[in-house]
Scaffold this motif. Structure first.
Motif, PDB file in Angstrom:
ATOM      1  N   UNK A  53     -47.519  61.876 -37.965  1.00  0.00           N
ATOM      2  CA  UNK A  53     -47.227  61.184 -36.788  1.00  0.00           C
ATOM      3  C   UNK A  53     -46.565  62.101 -36.251  1.00  0.00           C
ATOM      4  N   UNK A  54     -46.710  63.723 -35.565  1.00  0.00           N
ATOM      5  CA  UNK A  54     -46.528  64.737 -35.135  1.00  0.00           C
ATOM      6  C   UNK A  54     -46.249  64.050 -33.201  1.00  0.00           C
ATOM      7  N   UNK A  55     -47.158  62.452 -32.740  1.00  0.00           N
ATOM      8  CA  UNK A  55     -45.948  62.654 -31.410  1.00  0.00           C
ATOM      9  C   UNK A  55     -44.912  60.908 -32.202  1.00  0.00           C
ATOM     10  N   UNK A  56     -45.015  60.945 -33.250  1.00  0.00           N
ATOM     11  CA  UNK A  56     -44.840  59.790 -33.688  1.00  0.00           C
ATOM     12  C   UNK A  56     -43.194  60.391 -34.721  1.00  0.00           C
ATOM     13  N   UNK A  57     -42.322  61.537 -35.216  1.00  0.00           N
ATOM     14  CA  UNK A  57     -41.827  62.012 -35.830  1.00  0.00           C
ATOM     15  C   UNK A  57     -40.913  60.828 -36.808  1.00  0.00           C
ATOM     16  N   UNK A  58     -41.025  61.179 -37.976  1.00  0.00           N
ATOM     17  CA  UNK A  58     -39.535  60.359 -38.545  1.00  0.00           C
ATOM     18  C   UNK A  58     -38.391  60.528 -37.731  1.00  0.00           C
ATOM     19  N   UNK A  59     -36.733  59.900 -38.210  1.00  0.00           N
ATOM     20  CA  UNK A  59     -35.542  59.911 -37.449  1.00  0.00           C
ATOM     21  C   UNK A  59     -35.094  59.750 -38.797  1.00  0.00           C
ATOM     22  N   UNK A  60     -33.882  59.966 -38.369  1.00  0.00           N
ATOM     23  CA  UNK A  60     -32.217  60.339 -39.351  1.00  0.00           C
ATOM     24  C   UNK A  60     -31.676  59.381 -38.162  1.00  0.00           C
ATOM     25  N   UNK A  61     -30.913  58.486 -38.376  1.00  0.00           N
ATOM     26  CA  UNK A  61     -29.840  58.122 -37.767  1.00  0.00           C
ATOM     27  C   UNK A  61     -28.808  56.941 -38.407  1.00  0.00           C
ATOM     28  N   UNK A  62     -27.738  56.671 -37.968  1.00  0.00           N
ATOM     29  CA  UNK A  62     -26.595  56.057 -38.528  1.00  0.00           C
ATOM     30  C   UNK A  62     -26.044  54.565 -37.465  1.00  0.00           C
ATOM     31  N   UNK A  63     -27.337  54.252 -37.102  1.00  0.00           N
ATOM     32  CA  UNK A  63     -26.618  53.048 -35.962  1.00  0.00           C
ATOM     33  C   UNK A  63     -27.192  51.973 -36.540  1.00  0.00           C
ATOM     34  N   UNK A  64     -26.396  50.930 -36.198  1.00  0.00           N
ATOM     35  CA  UNK A  64     -26.472  49.898 -36.815  1.00  0.00           C
ATOM     36  C   UNK A  64     -25.586  48.081 -36.017  1.00  0.00           C
ATOM     37  N   UNK A  65     -26.594  47.179 -36.222  1.00  0.00           N
ATOM     38  CA  UNK A  65     -25.553  45.938 -35.922  1.00  0.00           C
ATOM     39  C   UNK A  65     -24.340  45.292 -36.246  1.00  0.00           C
ATOM     40  N   UNK A  66     -23.285  45.207 -36.082  1.00  0.00           N
ATOM     41  CA  UNK A  66     -22.024  44.759 -36.475  1.00  0.00           C
ATOM     42  C   UNK A  66     -21.933  43.823 -36.519  1.00  0.00           C
ATOM     43  N   UNK A  67     -22.928  42.643 -36.895  1.00  0.00           N
ATOM     44  CA  UNK A  67     -22.007  41.015 -36.830  1.00  0.00           C
ATOM     45  C   UNK A  67     -20.783  40.401 -37.402  1.00  0.00           C
TER      46      UNK A  67
END
Length: 224
Positions: A53-67
């Motif tokens: 979806x061009x108005x909602x494209x794929x995304x790469x991230x390395x963010x995570x919740x560290x419990x």
């Protein structure tokens, strides 16, 4: 990210960089990242690209919740790619509940051959990565750095009395086996030895609606 299921994005005015959760450089998201090709034919498009979806494209991230450390969001984990920005947001919200331990989840899992019952399971998980199962509020489709493919279908809305979701996971070294899971915060009934579908009846009912005939294998124990 706060406790009530809300989410915040930031835009750096100098670079137009999009950041998630914290307005810090290491929390930047990569929009339209290069997509891996190890699970598709070299002449075929990656599903995230094919259905983008061009108005909602794929995304790469390395963010995570560290419990395990301070119970907070951190950057620098293994990269993963979400099929869309909205999928990334839904995953972050549900992951916070699941990983933080703020609520107790009950889970059942089963490894099933992808071609069982004429390929019904394969049909469920090979549709567009943006298409949720029947009755589901949202879908999250992601690929992890180790090549595993993951899809989560949210069976409930965020304002429901409990949270429940179905998960399909396939590892890179075994594309023929699908790990199917159902997780819920529904309060159990009955005895500890009762089947999962008896102890968590409302969650099982929602899963049956979404899984169709495949629920006979996953919830009722019929032979694949």
């Amino acid at each position: 990210m706060v406790q009530d299921g809300t989410f915040e994005l930031f835009c750096d005015p100098s670079t137009s960089e999009i950041r998630a959760i914290r307005d810090e450089p290491e929390f930047a998201l990569t929009l339209n990242p290069p997509l891996p090709t190890y699970q598709v034919h070299p002449l075929q498009q990656h599903p995230f690209q094919q259905h983008m979806k061009h108005d909602d494209p794929p995304v790469r991230s390395s963010v995570y919740y560290d419990a395990e450390e301070d119970g907070e969001w951190v950057a620098g984990g293994d990269d993963f790619i979400s099929a869309s920005v909205s999928a990334f947001i839904v995953d972050a919200i549900t992951s916070h509940y699941y990983v933080s331990g703020s609520v107790q989840f009950h889970t059942t899992e089963m490894d099933i051959y992808r071609g069982a019952r004429g390929g019904d399971l394969d049909g469920l998980r090979t549709r567009s990565p943006h298409t949720s199962l029947e009755g589901c509020a949202a879908v999250v489709t992601e690929e992890w750095a180790d090549g595993a493919a993951y899809q989560c279908h949210l069976l409930t809305a965020f304002d429901d009395l409990f949270i429940a979701f179905l998960v399909f996971r396939v590892e890179l070294d075994d594309r023929q086996t699908v790990t199917v899971g159902l997780s819920t915060t529904e309060q159990p009934v009955g005895d500890a030895g009762d089947p999962f579908s008896v102890r968590y009846r409302r969650s099982a009912a929602k899963a049956r609606r979404s899984l169709g005939l495949f629920a006979l294998i996953f919830l009722d124990g019929q032979t694949p």
